[in-house]
Design a protein around this motif. Structure first.
Motif, mmCIF file in Angstrom:
data_model
loop_
_atom_site.group_PDB
_atom_site.id
_atom_site.type_symbol
_atom_site.label_atom_id
_atom_site.label_comp_id
_atom_site.label_asym_id
_atom_site.label_seq_id
_atom_site.Cartn_x
_atom_site.Cartn_y
_atom_site.Cartn_z
ATOM 1 N N THR A 1 -10.680 1.739 7.835
ATOM 2 C CA THR A 1 -10.715 3.259 7.717
ATOM 3 C C THR A 1 -11.927 3.701 9.001
ATOM 4 O OG1 THR A 1 -10.013 3.470 5.555
ATOM 5 C CG2 THR A 1 -11.232 5.382 6.594
ATOM 6 N N GLU B 1 -7.021 -3.950 6.966
ATOM 7 C CA GLU B 1 -7.015 -2.670 6.781
ATOM 8 C C GLU B 1 -8.307 -2.025 7.082
ATOM 9 O OE1 GLU B 1 -5.929 0.979 3.993
ATOM 10 O OE2 GLU B 1 -5.062 -0.810 3.484
ATOM 11 N N GLU C 1 2.783 -7.564 3.324
ATOM 12 C CA GLU C 1 1.551 -7.193 3.910
ATOM 13 C C GLU C 1 0.617 -8.454 4.011
ATOM 14 O OE1 GLU C 1 -0.059 -3.695 2.080
ATOM 15 O OE2 GLU C 1 1.604 -2.467 2.874
ATOM 16 N N ARG D 1 0.708 -1.275 0.001
ATOM 17 C CA ARG D 1 0.141 -0.012 -0.080
ATOM 18 C C ARG D 1 0.910 1.078 0.014
ATOM 19 N NH1 ARG D 1 -2.167 0.840 4.901
ATOM 20 N NH2 ARG D 1 -0.195 -0.366 5.814
#
Length: 77
Positions: free
Chosen positions: A70, A68, A63, A7
């Protein structure tokens, strides 16, 4: 040889251009005047970072297993 995915985060700078960071690779930061240039610079920076790790015999961070999210938070300023 295998393909690794990373990312990248692009931050638009007030004076123009974009600073790029690679969260999984500490200290891997670059800059580009446009989004396309910033992405190209990030690719080069990641390749050089990995090459340096290999020369030193260090493990290459990946990764894999990364989750992930938000989050939106309310801030009272």
């Amino acid at each position: 040889m295998r393909n690794l995915n990373y990312r990248i985060l692009l931050r638009k700078e007030p004076e123009g251009g974009y600073t790029v960071t690679v969260p999984t690779l500490p200290g891997c930061v670059t800059f580009g005047e446009t989004v396309d240039e910033a992405i190209a610079m990030a690719r080069e920076a990641i390749e050089l970072y990995i090459e340096h790790l290999q020369e030193k015999g260090e493990e290459i961070p990946t990764e894999e297993g990364l989750l992930e999210y938000t989050l939106t938070v309310e801030a009272h300023a």
